[in-house]
Design an enzyme around this catalytic site. Structure first.
Site, PDB file in Angstrom:
ATOM      1  N   CYS A  13       1.043  -1.579  -0.335  1.00 17.82           N
ATOM      2  CA  CYS A  13      -0.493   0.210   0.038  1.00 17.82           C
ATOM      3  C   CYS A  13       1.012   0.936  -0.337  1.00 17.82           C
ATOM      4  O   CYS A  13       1.472   1.750  -0.787  1.00 17.82           O
ATOM      5  CB  CYS A  13      -1.331   0.206   1.345  1.00 17.82           C
ATOM      6  SG  CYS A  13      -2.032   1.132   0.992  1.00 17.82           S
ATOM      7  N   HIS A  23      -3.579  -5.007  -0.407  1.00 22.33           N
ATOM      8  CA  HIS A  23      -3.534  -5.201   0.672  1.00 22.33           C
ATOM      9  C   HIS A  23      -3.934  -7.043   0.608  1.00 22.33           C
ATOM     10  O   HIS A  23      -4.549  -7.600   0.991  1.00 22.33           O
ATOM     11  CB  HIS A  23      -4.474  -4.773   1.890  1.00 22.33           C
ATOM     12  CG  HIS A  23      -4.401  -3.626   2.861  1.00 22.33           C
ATOM     13  ND1 HIS A  23      -3.249  -2.772   3.531  1.00 22.33           N
ATOM     14  CD2 HIS A  23      -4.722  -2.538   1.828  1.00 22.33           C
ATOM     15  CE1 HIS A  23      -3.383  -1.530   3.710  1.00 22.33           C
ATOM     16  NE2 HIS A  23      -4.568  -0.965   2.346  1.00 22.33           N
ATOM     17  N   GLU A  81      -2.911  -8.928   2.954  1.00 28.10           N
ATOM     18  CA  GLU A  81      -3.187  -9.306   4.540  1.00 28.10           C
ATOM     19  C   GLU A  81      -4.831  -9.152   5.239  1.00 28.10           C
ATOM     20  O   GLU A  81      -4.982  -9.745   5.137  1.00 28.10           O
ATOM     21  CB  GLU A  81      -2.491  -8.916   6.245  1.00 28.10           C
ATOM     22  CG  GLU A  81      -2.686  -7.385   6.465  1.00 28.10           C
ATOM     23  CD  GLU A  81      -2.506  -6.239   4.954  1.00 28.10           C
ATOM     24  OE1 GLU A  81      -2.691  -4.710   5.036  1.00 28.10           O
ATOM     25  OE2 GLU A  81      -2.067  -6.717   4.211  1.00 28.10           O
TER      26      GLU A  81
END
Length: 206
Positions: free
Chosen positions: A85, A186, A188
């Site tokens: 990001c 992202h 995650e």
């Protein structure tokens, strides 16, 4: 002996989510650190980032010796690097959020606000979207990932764009050069797609 992944802690990332995702992807040695010596000795480096380009750039530079240690380990030591990001955006020459702020200038380009081309396009670009890769892409594969951003990376050299996404026009989803890769999405938060990317990064030998 397990390779050490330095997850850079400069007060501008959802560190624990990224650390948990790296562990879930198979990394046995994730070290959250702002210590230049630890970064200099790491096998791999991950730079997360949440918030504005300016705040993240200032936070990174506020820690004495940290940028220099990263540069030494990545550019001289050829350690694999992953930016996430705003951590990816910081690779650029500059960002224009809240005024012009110098980036790391490791991959030439500028981080600009996403332009609304029609009323159906919402900014920030938030949610799941396709990732379309280029043939020379390293690590990044086609799929669907979770995005949350209002600014995007415009590279000086289009060959550094490893993947694109479409949000009222093409936006860079991943950037890369040498041993560096950055992703706008992202991992995650991208479930199986994101964990697979992190697993490839852990094994990547550029």
């Amino acid at each position: 002996m397990a390779e050490v992944v330095a997850l850079v802690d400069y007060g501008a990332g959802n560190l624990h989510s990224v650390a948990n995702a790296l562990k879930a992807a198979g990394c046995d040695a994730v070290t959250l650190t702002d210590n230049p010596d630890v970064v200099r000795a790491a096998d791999r480096i991950v730079l997360p980032g949440v918030g504005s380009f300016r705040a993240c750039a200032e936070g990174l530079r506020a820690i004495p010796g940290l940028v220099e240690a990263m540069a030494e380990r990545i550019h001289i030591g050829a350690a694999p690097f992953l930016g996430i990001c705003v951590g990816m955006q910081l690779l650029a020459t500059r960002g224009v959020e809240h005024g012009v702020t110098p980036g790391l200038d490791w991959i030439g380009g500028e981080v600009r606000k996403i332009e609304r081309t029609d009323s159906a396009i919402k900014v920030p670009h938030m949610g799941w979207n396709d990732v379309m890769t280029h043939p020379h892409s390293a690590l990044v594969e086609p799929g669907e990932a979770y995005f949350l951003h209002s600014y995007h990376f415009v590279p000086d050299d289009g060959h550094h764009a490893l993947a694109m996404t479409d949000h009222g026009g093409g936006l860079v989803a991943a950037i890369g050069r040498d041993t560096m890769v950055g992703v706008q999405f992202h991992p995650e938060k991208s479930q199986a797609y994101g964990l697979a990317l992190l697993a490839r990064f852990i094994d990547w030998k550029p």
